[in-house]
Write an enzyme that holds these catalytic residues in place. Structure first.
Site, PDB file in Angstrom:
ATOM      1  N   SER A  60      -1.653   1.093   3.738  1.00 18.33           N
ATOM      2  CA  SER A  60      -2.573   0.550   2.724  1.00 18.33           C
ATOM      3  C   SER A  60      -3.281   1.691   1.996  1.00 18.33           C
ATOM      4  O   SER A  60      -4.047   2.452   2.599  1.00 18.33           O
ATOM      5  CB  SER A  60      -3.644  -0.326   3.395  1.00 18.33           C
ATOM      6  OG  SER A  60      -4.727  -0.519   2.497  1.00 18.33           O
ATOM      7  N   HIS A  65       1.240  -0.761   0.818  1.00 18.19           N
ATOM      8  CA  HIS A  65       0.421  -1.978   0.731  1.00 18.19           C
ATOM      9  C   HIS A  65      -0.697  -1.725  -0.277  1.00 18.19           C
ATOM     10  O   HIS A  65      -1.473  -0.770  -0.126  1.00 18.19           O
ATOM     11  CB  HIS A  65      -0.155  -2.275   2.124  1.00 18.19           C
ATOM     12  CG  HIS A  65      -0.920  -3.558   2.243  1.00 18.19           C
ATOM     13  ND1 HIS A  65      -0.308  -4.772   2.436  1.00 18.19           N
ATOM     14  CD2 HIS A  65      -2.248  -3.797   2.199  1.00 18.19           C
ATOM     15  CE1 HIS A  65      -1.261  -5.714   2.512  1.00 18.19           C
ATOM     16  NE2 HIS A  65      -2.430  -5.150   2.380  1.00 18.19           N
ATOM     17  N   MET A  68      -8.667  -6.257  -5.030  1.00 16.69           N
ATOM     18  CA  MET A  68      -9.899  -7.012  -4.772  1.00 16.69           C
ATOM     19  C   MET A  68     -10.661  -7.205  -6.084  1.00 16.69           C
ATOM     20  O   MET A  68     -10.797  -6.260  -6.861  1.00 16.69           O
ATOM     21  CB  MET A  68     -10.772  -6.232  -3.786  1.00 16.69           C
ATOM     22  CG  MET A  68     -10.077  -5.969  -2.472  1.00 16.69           C
ATOM     23  SD  MET A  68     -11.159  -4.986  -1.394  1.00 16.69           S
ATOM     24  CE  MET A  68     -10.045  -4.712  -0.032  1.00 16.69           C
TER      25      MET A  68
HETATM   26  C1  DX5 Z   1      -9.027  -5.191   4.052  1.00 17.50           C
HETATM   27  C2  DX5 Z   1      -7.636  -4.849   3.534  1.00 17.50           C
HETATM   28  C3  DX5 Z   1      -6.846  -4.054   4.551  1.00 17.50           C
HETATM   29  C4  DX5 Z   1      -7.370  -2.666   4.701  1.00 17.50           C
HETATM   30  C5  DX5 Z   1      -6.618  -1.965   5.807  1.00 17.50           C
HETATM   31  O1  DX5 Z   1      -9.598  -6.107   3.193  1.00 17.50           O
HETATM   32  O2  DX5 Z   1      -6.927  -6.034   3.292  1.00 17.50           O
HETATM   33  O3  DX5 Z   1      -5.478  -3.944   4.125  1.00 17.50           O
HETATM   34  O4  DX5 Z   1      -7.228  -1.935   3.559  1.00 17.50           O
HETATM   35  O5  DX5 Z   1      -7.519  -1.883   6.763  1.00 17.50           O
HETATM   36  P1  DX5 Z   1      -7.638  -0.628   7.752  1.00 17.50           P
HETATM   37  O6  DX5 Z   1      -8.228   0.497   6.985  1.00 17.50           O
HETATM   38  O7  DX5 Z   1      -8.504  -1.165   8.834  1.00 17.50           O
HETATM   39  O8  DX5 Z   1      -6.222  -0.325   8.193  1.00 17.50           O
HETATM   40 ZN    ZN Z   2      -4.423  -5.889   2.739  1.00 17.04          ZN
END
Ligand code: DX5
Ligand code: ZN
Length: 220
Positions: free
Chosen positions: A9, A34, A38
């Site tokens: 991500s 990923h 938002m």
């Molecule tokens: C949270 C996102 C996650 C985040 C990943 O709202 O959807 O994909 O970026 O989380 P961590 O940093 O905990 O891997």
């Molecule tokens: Zn996510």
């Protein structure tokens, strides 16, 4: 042995060096990128839009796994298709304010893999009517909005239910977990049936991305 997909991500990446970070995580063995979108309404944070996804698209051949944590994903989905998304995951909650089935069909008709996501507070029953219309079920293991939160182990019940659904059907949906995924919580998720791991913090805060990804896969 099932191939575990690591979806890094980029929300946790250093955005001042985004293209370098994409190259680095690809060389380190990430399978998907990923992209956490938002809108400041569906979740209490604002991240980035289709333009950034377009920049990421130019930088890598890896599948772009776009996670729309937004209201009216039906209205915006086509911009992410155009930007080069390979899969687009939308939320089932009423607050996302769209016709879920229609949006999933729109995504598939556009040539993208449709995904559906549910927040920790949302019961598994809410996604059951749509399981045969999706390629990916994204089980949130944190409340969406921010990276770096702690994993909610009680979400494994939903992962198990999805794995049971897979067993009872010929077609298989990818079972993806998202939020607080590190070596330990990855193992728990895989044990319960997940095959796609979203990881932001545990990769991009690590000194060695390759090592971090190997640990997630369990071959660390
Ligand atoms: C949270 C996102 C996650 C985040 C990943 O709202 O959807 O994909 O970026 O989380 P961590 O940093 O905990 O891997
Ligand atoms: Zn996510």
């Amino acid at each position: 042995m099932q191939h575990i997909i690591v979806a890094s991500s980029i929300l946790a990446a250093d955005f001042s060096r985004l293209t370098e970070e994409i190259r680095r995580v690809e060389q380190a063995g990430a399978d998907w990128i990923h992209c956490d979108i938002m809108d400041g309404h569906f979740v209490d944070n604002i991240s980035f839009g289709p333009e950034i996804v377009g920049i990421v698209r130019k930088e890598t051949k890896l599948p772009l796994d776009v996670h729309l944590m937004i209201q009216r994903p039906d209205h915006y989905a086509s911009r992410f298709v155009k930007a080069g998304a390979n899969s687009i995951t939308v939320h089932v909650e009423r607050e996302a304010d769209h016709d879920v089935e229609k949006t999933l069909r729109l995504i598939r008709d556009a040539g993208c893999r449709p995904g559906l996501s549910l927040n920790p507070a949302t019961p598994f029953e809410s996604v059951e009517p749509f399981l045969d219309k999706i390629d990916i079920l994204l089980v949130m293991t944190v409340h969406p909005g921010f990276g770096g939160q702690s994993f909610r182990p009680e979400m494994m019940e939903k992962v198990k239910r999805a794995a049971e659904w897979n067993k009872s059907r010929q077609r298989k949906i990818d079972i993806e977990v998202d939020g607080g995924i590190n070596a330990e919580t990855a193992r728990l998720s895989i044990q319960n049936g997940a095959n796609v791991l979203v990881a932001g913090t545990s990769i991009f805060r690590a000194k060695d991305y390759r090592e971090a990804i190997r640990e997630l896969r369990g071959s660390g």
